[in-house]
Design a protein around this motif. Structure first.
Motif, PDB file in Angstrom:
ATOM      1  N   LYS A  30       0.842  -1.207   0.000  1.00 58.22           N
ATOM      2  CA  LYS A  30       0.000   0.000   0.000  1.00 58.22           C
ATOM      3  C   LYS A  30       0.878   1.258   0.000  1.00 58.22           C
ATOM      4  O   LYS A  30       0.577   2.231  -0.678  1.00 58.22           O
ATOM      5  N   LYS A  31       1.966   1.223   0.745  1.00 60.19           N
ATOM      6  CA  LYS A  31       2.889   2.359   0.776  1.00 60.19           C
ATOM      7  C   LYS A  31       3.557   2.545  -0.579  1.00 60.19           C
ATOM      8  O   LYS A  31       3.783   3.665  -1.020  1.00 60.19           O
ATOM      9  N   LEU A  32       3.861   1.448  -1.240  1.00 60.03           N
ATOM     10  CA  LEU A  32       4.444   1.542  -2.571  1.00 60.03           C
ATOM     11  C   LEU A  32       3.434   2.132  -3.561  1.00 60.03           C
ATOM     12  O   LEU A  32       3.795   2.904  -4.439  1.00 60.03           O
ATOM     13  N   GLU A  33       2.170   1.793  -3.378  1.00 64.10           N
ATOM     14  CA  GLU A  33       1.128   2.387  -4.218  1.00 64.10           C
ATOM     15  C   GLU A  33       1.029   3.892  -3.989  1.00 64.10           C
ATOM     16  O   GLU A  33       0.802   4.650  -4.935  1.00 64.10           O
ATOM     17  N   HIS A  34       1.210   4.334  -2.738  1.00 65.87           N
ATOM     18  CA  HIS A  34       1.271   5.778  -2.463  1.00 65.87           C
ATOM     19  C   HIS A  34       2.409   6.407  -3.249  1.00 65.87           C
ATOM     20  O   HIS A  34       2.267   7.457  -3.864  1.00 65.87           O
ATOM     21  N   GLU A  35       3.554   5.763  -3.192  1.00 67.78           N
ATOM     22  CA  GLU A  35       4.737   6.244  -3.904  1.00 67.78           C
ATOM     23  C   GLU A  35       4.444   6.404  -5.398  1.00 67.78           C
ATOM     24  O   GLU A  35       4.739   7.436  -6.004  1.00 67.78           O
ATOM     25  N   ILE A  36       3.842   5.397  -5.978  1.00 74.31           N
ATOM     26  CA  ILE A  36       3.514   5.410  -7.408  1.00 74.31           C
ATOM     27  C   ILE A  36       2.563   6.564  -7.719  1.00 74.31           C
ATOM     28  O   ILE A  36       2.766   7.312  -8.683  1.00 74.31           O
ATOM     29  N   TYR A  37       1.538   6.727  -6.910  1.00 79.12           N
ATOM     30  CA  TYR A  37       0.558   7.796  -7.120  1.00 79.12           C
ATOM     31  C   TYR A  37       1.234   9.171  -7.130  1.00 79.12           C
ATOM     32  O   TYR A  37       1.028   9.979  -8.035  1.00 79.12           O
ATOM     33  N   PHE A  38       2.052   9.444  -6.111  1.00 74.48           N
ATOM     34  CA  PHE A  38       2.659  10.769  -6.000  1.00 74.48           C
ATOM     35  C   PHE A  38       3.749  10.997  -7.041  1.00 74.48           C
ATOM     36  O   PHE A  38       3.904  12.118  -7.529  1.00 74.48           O
ATOM     37  N   LEU A  39       4.488   9.972  -7.398  1.00 73.79           N
ATOM     38  CA  LEU A  39       5.477  10.124  -8.470  1.00 73.79           C
ATOM     39  C   LEU A  39       4.798  10.499  -9.780  1.00 73.79           C
ATOM     40  O   LEU A  39       5.256  11.390 -10.497  1.00 73.79           O
ATOM     41  N   ASN A  40       3.698   9.828 -10.088  1.00 75.10           N
ATOM     42  CA  ASN A  40       2.958  10.154 -11.313  1.00 75.10           C
ATOM     43  C   ASN A  40       2.354  11.555 -11.257  1.00 75.10           C
ATOM     44  O   ASN A  40       2.369  12.289 -12.240  1.00 75.10           O
TER      45      ASN A  40
END
Length: 160
Positions: A30-40
């Motif tokens: 879930k934290k990695l998904e946060h990372e992906i969202y904010f990077l995009n």
């Protein structure tokens, strides 16, 4: 030489051309998904590394390697202005990083970039309207004073 940074939830590997972040468990994905969202979301501002690949099977993301941690030798002269601009972008995008520290501020070709958005969140407008701007974003703003202290300290925290 392979450089890696371990945390409670992940390991980040700094390779020649890529940064690889791998989380340890499915729960931490879930934290990695946060990372992906904010990077995009933030890539258009040129303040984060480019997301190159998402490997769901191995719970990893691959990022463009965009430099090294800010220090007294590589800090651009206008580092403070760049960091303030980045924090203003966060404010305008209603983003609270929540874990911004020296290790997350990288420099490449005199440009500052930010990494590690695992703890970040979007401040929704309902909550945001009930809080002052200062209280919403102050925990990210502290970094300016800290970076200033860090860059001007002769030891420059070589062991950190």
């Amino acid at each position: 030489m392979l450089k890696k940074i371990k945390s409670d939830t992940s390991t980040v590997f700094f390779l020649d051309k890529n940064i690889v972040k791998k989380v340890y468990s499915k729960k931490n994905f879930k934290k990695l998904e946060h990372e992906i969202y904010f990077l995009n979301k933030l890539y258009k501002y040129n303040i984060v590394p480019k997301l190159l690949k998402i490997d769901y099977k191995n719970r990893s993301i691959y990022l463009e390697n965009i430099g090294e941690r800010i220090n007294s030798k590589n800090a651009p002269r206008d580092w403070k202005e760049q960091l303030i601009k980045i924090l203003d972008i966060f404010k305008n995008e209603r983003i609270q990083h929540r874990d911004l520290k020296i290790d997350e501020i990288l420099v490449c070709k005199s440009k500052i970039k930010i990494i590690d958005f695992a703890e970040s969140k979007v401040i929704n407008s309902e909550i945001s309207n009930n809080l002052s701007t200062k209280s919403r974003f102050s925990d990210d703003r502290h970094i300016i004073e800290f970076v200033d202290f860090f860059l001007n300290n002769k030891k420059n925290y070589k062991n950190s």
